[in-house]
Design a protein around this motif. Structure first.
Motif, mmCIF file in Angstrom:
data_model
loop_
_atom_site.group_PDB
_atom_site.id
_atom_site.type_symbol
_atom_site.label_atom_id
_atom_site.label_comp_id
_atom_site.label_asym_id
_atom_site.label_seq_id
_atom_site.Cartn_x
_atom_site.Cartn_y
_atom_site.Cartn_z
ATOM 1 N N LEU A 127 17.089 -66.842 -35.970
ATOM 2 C CA LEU A 127 17.498 -65.987 -37.037
ATOM 3 C C LEU A 127 16.764 -64.637 -36.752
ATOM 4 C CD1 LEU A 127 17.309 -68.185 -40.431
ATOM 5 C CD2 LEU A 127 19.460 -67.690 -38.743
ATOM 6 N N ASP A 128 15.535 -64.427 -36.750
ATOM 7 C CA ASP A 128 14.663 -63.248 -36.531
ATOM 8 C C ASP A 128 15.075 -62.521 -35.129
ATOM 9 O OD1 ASP A 128 13.966 -63.733 -38.996
ATOM 10 O OD2 ASP A 128 11.861 -64.527 -38.218
ATOM 11 N N PRO A 129 14.950 -63.393 -34.084
ATOM 12 C CA PRO A 129 15.027 -62.508 -32.685
ATOM 13 C C PRO A 129 16.411 -62.028 -32.458
ATOM 14 C CG PRO A 129 14.733 -64.804 -32.334
ATOM 15 C CD PRO A 129 14.233 -64.580 -33.756
ATOM 16 N N ASN A 130 17.465 -62.757 -33.202
ATOM 17 C CA ASN A 130 18.901 -62.243 -33.035
ATOM 18 C C ASN A 130 19.251 -61.422 -34.092
ATOM 19 O OD1 ASN A 130 19.276 -63.765 -30.344
ATOM 20 N ND2 ASN A 130 19.078 -65.642 -31.300
ATOM 21 N N ASN A 131 18.445 -61.071 -35.001
ATOM 22 C CA ASN A 131 18.900 -60.243 -36.379
ATOM 23 C C ASN A 131 20.194 -61.003 -36.650
ATOM 24 O OD1 ASN A 131 18.853 -58.398 -37.913
ATOM 25 N ND2 ASN A 131 19.814 -56.762 -36.510
ATOM 26 N N VAL A 132 20.204 -62.246 -37.000
ATOM 27 C CA VAL A 132 21.019 -62.952 -37.710
ATOM 28 C C VAL A 132 21.063 -62.376 -39.374
ATOM 29 C CG1 VAL A 132 22.227 -65.020 -38.380
ATOM 30 C CG2 VAL A 132 21.358 -64.926 -36.275
ATOM 31 N N GLN A 133 22.016 -61.727 -39.616
ATOM 32 C CA GLN A 133 22.135 -61.008 -41.030
ATOM 33 C C GLN A 133 22.675 -62.354 -42.009
ATOM 34 O OE1 GLN A 133 23.725 -57.197 -41.379
ATOM 35 N NE2 GLN A 133 24.463 -57.598 -43.450
ATOM 36 N N PHE A 134 23.625 -63.211 -41.404
ATOM 37 C CA PHE A 134 24.342 -64.152 -42.397
ATOM 38 C C PHE A 134 24.571 -65.234 -41.212
ATOM 39 C CE2 PHE A 134 29.098 -64.743 -43.106
ATOM 40 C CZ PHE A 134 28.772 -65.738 -44.226
ATOM 41 N N GLY A 135 24.015 -66.450 -41.754
ATOM 42 C CA GLY A 135 24.380 -67.661 -41.072
ATOM 43 C C GLY A 135 25.150 -68.802 -41.905
ATOM 44 N N VAL A 136 26.088 -69.311 -41.442
ATOM 45 C CA VAL A 136 26.670 -70.412 -41.989
ATOM 46 C C VAL A 136 26.218 -71.749 -41.526
ATOM 47 C CG1 VAL A 136 29.181 -71.448 -42.552
ATOM 48 C CG2 VAL A 136 28.750 -69.153 -42.180
ATOM 49 N N LEU A 137 25.753 -72.535 -42.197
ATOM 50 C CA LEU A 137 25.440 -74.170 -42.112
ATOM 51 C C LEU A 137 26.522 -74.976 -42.062
ATOM 52 C CD1 LEU A 137 22.282 -74.186 -44.376
ATOM 53 C CD2 LEU A 137 22.287 -73.636 -42.043
ATOM 54 N N ASN A 138 26.495 -75.829 -41.005
ATOM 55 C CA ASN A 138 27.549 -76.774 -40.894
ATOM 56 C C ASN A 138 26.785 -78.090 -40.616
ATOM 57 O OD1 ASN A 138 29.870 -75.234 -41.471
ATOM 58 N ND2 ASN A 138 29.654 -74.458 -39.253
ATOM 59 N N SER A 143 23.090 -55.350 -22.220
ATOM 60 C CA SER A 143 22.091 -54.469 -22.729
ATOM 61 C C SER A 143 21.217 -54.873 -23.726
ATOM 62 C CB SER A 143 23.053 -53.224 -23.274
ATOM 63 O OG SER A 143 22.384 -52.498 -24.220
ATOM 64 N N PRO A 144 20.143 -54.641 -23.600
ATOM 65 C CA PRO A 144 19.073 -55.216 -24.737
ATOM 66 C C PRO A 144 19.319 -54.779 -26.109
ATOM 67 C CG PRO A 144 17.793 -53.677 -23.026
ATOM 68 C CD PRO A 144 19.312 -53.649 -22.743
ATOM 69 N N GLN A 145 19.940 -53.502 -26.112
ATOM 70 C CA GLN A 145 20.313 -53.139 -27.529
ATOM 71 C C GLN A 145 21.312 -54.100 -28.240
ATOM 72 O OE1 GLN A 145 22.639 -49.446 -26.992
ATOM 73 N NE2 GLN A 145 23.891 -49.722 -28.738
ATOM 74 N N THR A 146 22.223 -54.613 -27.593
ATOM 75 C CA THR A 146 23.178 -55.426 -28.196
ATOM 76 C C THR A 146 22.548 -56.730 -28.789
ATOM 77 O OG1 THR A 146 23.734 -56.534 -26.230
ATOM 78 C CG2 THR A 146 25.113 -54.623 -26.551
ATOM 79 N N VAL A 147 21.426 -57.058 -28.357
ATOM 80 C CA VAL A 147 20.513 -58.232 -28.786
ATOM 81 C C VAL A 147 20.237 -57.860 -30.273
ATOM 82 C CG1 VAL A 147 18.643 -59.745 -28.522
ATOM 83 C CG2 VAL A 147 19.938 -58.675 -26.577
ATOM 84 N N LYS A 148 20.013 -56.682 -30.535
ATOM 85 C CA LYS A 148 19.377 -56.470 -31.799
ATOM 86 C C LYS A 148 20.606 -55.889 -33.007
ATOM 87 C CE LYS A 148 15.325 -57.075 -30.393
ATOM 88 N NZ LYS A 148 14.925 -58.602 -30.386
#
Lengths: 352, 370
Positions: B97-108, B13-18
């Protein structure tokens, strides 16, 4: 527990060599002299410390000597009460640790001769595995061809941890000989200790080594599959012995995913790893590392999507279960019959 | 490997992408060879120019097993301004980050100071990477959080680096690799666990690294696929070591994250540990409870690369056995085996589990406000 049925085949039992001196009658003068003059000691591997609880069930442990060294005990504990038609003997004597290919070849030949005279000749239900000197592929093939003339040898036996991964092309003459002579290759838990027993180095404990056997089996399956052993030798069967079984499906899901991603690296792997395992790889039942709830067991067997992968084994005299409870609860009668009778016979052509 | 479940492609579902997500495994890269120099003493700049880096494997540049793609990364992830994949914040924002609506990302960060034979150089490079993560990434995009990279073979200096960064909200975990000189439960690494526990930071163990040991217990394999599949075996051995050395017993508030090593093997390893522990526990009296209990309480798992069964429902048995509250969604951006967020979970997963899987578990573990 599911009920055992008569006429089964136990695919993993361990007759013990009482001591290195037990092999002296089967060595030639030169090697007999080497063993005695140099004061060579018993070849006991770290994989199986004799007093470790897992190495012998308390009620199968003799008052003196090594567990598994007495045929009478094996008959009394195992062959008679389990009503077996056959039991396949996989000697776990520490010959794989030896570095000299000459010494190792002499020991392997003596061990195989010892198995014939002390066990196979004394009970018609017993069958043998050919222990091979893995320091020399050429000598290993010679030993396979020598022993294979005796139809009671039904398998070639190697350890899961050796010098190099088992799929490497240098090993292939062994697989060619095994396929040609109707011998599956059994890969048993254990190490030559020529490499650290985990891929991240040496641990501290016996328990750590034992748990780690499962990871060693996983890396060997990857090697065997991606190097193309089964594309080259499609009739070859390999049996993972004392490997554990609960890891099989999730491991294959991962291998399958990466094979789909990077199969261009190994284009000779022309079938999906899942299919290769279903046609060419088998696993012994014990140690059965699934929790006791039948619903979990049923899901795990369902994940395998095949009732042909598992072969009955007790791992005698190792302590994997108590009493007669070699079969976990939750197996259907059809699956019990497959595991105890049909699958072993389909795997070992010489079992007649 | 963006496609997890063939049948679910149409249904996604496209909605889950957001839906807002956390991405618990992002790999930032340096745009140039000398990008770390501003954070390194002159002595180490000189050392790198003259001697380079000597790892616990023989290659001066690149990995011993050639990857399947340049930099093991997506071919569409090269930033337009140049540099390798993952080296540009604006392009990472635009592509991930923007298209996947990443609210929080961990850098490794990988290819840092870990796995280097010169332990002083190792510590200097790790400290530099940590400064660089703040300057180039977390201070410029508040969604991104850094991992404290430590030169782990010298546990004391690693612990000092953790203490120096403790309390700095740019950092949300300590980062180790799975393959080291010894199994991770060994005492040389305990100062790291002690410092992390004191700082209230989870310790992430990311697959990879070279510690001088052959990468299988039977020696060196031939192919990249063997190394890739084998990360799960290395991780199993590392986790077994942590349990059996009593690390979780000794550091009961320690939380560990298994990163990019799969999770399908977790129930099987826990069952096997429990069964063998029942027989052999007298050898490890410091392991006081069944091993599966420590794992259930103190270990989390990032999802990528998710195992790929023929029947997708089989994987949900495994997730149920692990616990839906222990999985942390990750893409592994910009690596080639990226898991596409909209295609990882098919329909039929409850809303609560879906939310926990994509975001909630990570927020709780890393202490990020919802």
């Amino acid at each position: 527990m599911a009920s055992l049925i008569a006429g089964g085949v136990d695919c993993d039992v361990h007759p013990a060599v009482p001591h290195l001196t037990s092999l002296l009658p089967y060595l030639n003068d030169y090697w007999r002299d080497q063993v005695t003059t140099r004061g060579m000691v018993d070849l006991v591997s770290q994989s199986y410390p004799q007093n470790s609880p897992i190495v012998a069930r308390p009620d199968w442990r003799p008052e003196t000597g090594k567990s598994g060294e007495s045929l009478k005990d094996m008959q009394r504990h195992l062959l008679d009460p389990f009503q077996l038609t056959h039991a396949i003997c996989n000697p776990l004597y520490g010959v794989q640790m030896v570095f000299s290919e000459d010494l190792q070849a002499a020991f392997c030949r003596a061990l195989n001769e010892w198995l014939v005279k002390e066990w196979l000749d004394r009970d018609q239900r017993l069958r043998g595995s050919i222990v091979i000197p893995t320091q020399s592929v050429e000598k290993a093939v010679t030993e396979i061809e020598r022993c294979a003339q005796d139809r009671r040898f039904v398998q070639v036996l190697m350890l899961v941890m050796g010098d190099t991964p088992l799929g490497k092309r240098a090993w292939w003459p062994i697989y060619e000989a095994a396929e040609r002579l109707d011998l599956p290759v059994g890969i048993h838990a254990g190490s030559a200790y020529h490499n650290p027993p985990t891929a991240v180095g040496w641990g501290s404990y016996h328990i750590e080594d034992y748990v780690g056997q499962a990871q060693a089996f996983q890396t060997q399956l990857t090697s065997l599959i991606v190097e193309g052993v089964f594309a080259k030798y499609p009739r070859l069967k390999m049996v993972m012995l004392e490997s554990g079984v609960s890891w099989i499906s999730p491991y294959l899901w991962r291998l399958h995913k990466f094979w789909r991603g990077v199969r261009m690296e190994t284009p000779w792997v022309d079938r999906a790893p899942l299919d290769i395992v279903r046609s060419n790889i088998r696993f012994s039942l014990q140690p059965f590392d699934v929790p006791p709830e039948p619903e979990t067991l049923i899901r795990l067997f369902d994940h395998m999507q095949s009732d042909e992968l598992v072969l009955f084994s007790t791992d005698y005299p190792h302590w994997q279960f108590d009493g007669q409870d070699a079969l976990p609860e939750g197996l259907s009668p059809d699956l019990v019959r497959k595991i105890m009778i049909d699958n072993p016979h389909a795997t070992y052509p010489r079992l007649t | 490997m963006n496609v997890q479940f063939r049948e679910s492609l149409e249904a996604a579902s496209p909605q889950t992408v957001k839906t807002a997500i956390a991405d618990c495994d992002i790999h930032p890269a340096r745009a140039t060879r000398t990008e770390l120099y501003p954070y390194l003493a002159k002595r180490w700049q000189h050392h790198l120019e003259v001697y380079g880096v000597h790892a616990y494997q023989g290659m001066m540049e690149g990995p011993p097993y050639p990857k399947a793609q340049p930099n093991a990364s997506r071919r569409d992830a090269y930033p337009p301004e140049g540099g390798p994949q993952g080296s540009s914040l604006p392009f990472m924002q635009k592509q991930l980050l923007d298209p996947n609506n990443v609210q929080f990302g961990v850098l490794n960060p990988l290819n840092t100071g870990q796995g280097i034979r010169n332990h002083e150089l190792s510590a200097a490079l790790c400290s530099a990477i940590n400064d660089w993560q703040i300057d180039k990434w977390t201070s410029k995009d508040r969604r991104l959080k850094a991992s404290i990279v430590v030169g782990n073979e010298d546990g004391l200096s690693a612990a000092a680096e953790i203490r120096e960064r403790a309390g700095d909200k740019n950092f949300v975990q300590v980062l180790l690799l799975s393959r080291n000189v010894e199994p991770l439960g060994q005492r040389r690494y305990w100062p790291i666990y002690q410092a992390a526990e004191e700082a209230g930071l989870p310790v992430g163990v990311h697959a990879f690294g070279f510690g001088g040991n052959p990468i299988t217990p039977s020696g060196w394999p031939s192919y990249y696929i063997e190394e890739m599949v084998g990360h799960s075996q290395c991780q199993q051995s590392a986790l077994a070591s942590l349990v059996l050395e009593g690390v979780f017993e000794r550091f009961p508030k320690l939380k560990m994250v298994m990163i990019e090593a799969g999770f399908g093997w977790a129930p099987s390893l826990a069952w096997r540990l429990d069964k063998v522990w029942q027989r052999l526990r007298s050898e490890v009296p410091h392991v006081k409870r069944p091993p599966s209990e420590y794992i259930r309480e103190q270990v989390w798992w990032t999802t990528q690369p998710m195992e790929d069964p023929e029947r997708r429902e089989d994987l949900f048995d495994v997730i149920k056995w692990i616990g839906w509250d222990r999985l942390l969604f990750a893409t592994d951006y910009p690596h080639w085996d990226y898991d596409e967020p909209s295609r990882v979970l098919p329909a039929g997963v409850s809303e609560a589990n879906r939310e926990a899987f994509y975001l909630g578990n990570a927020q709780k573990l890393y202490g990020i406000a919802a």
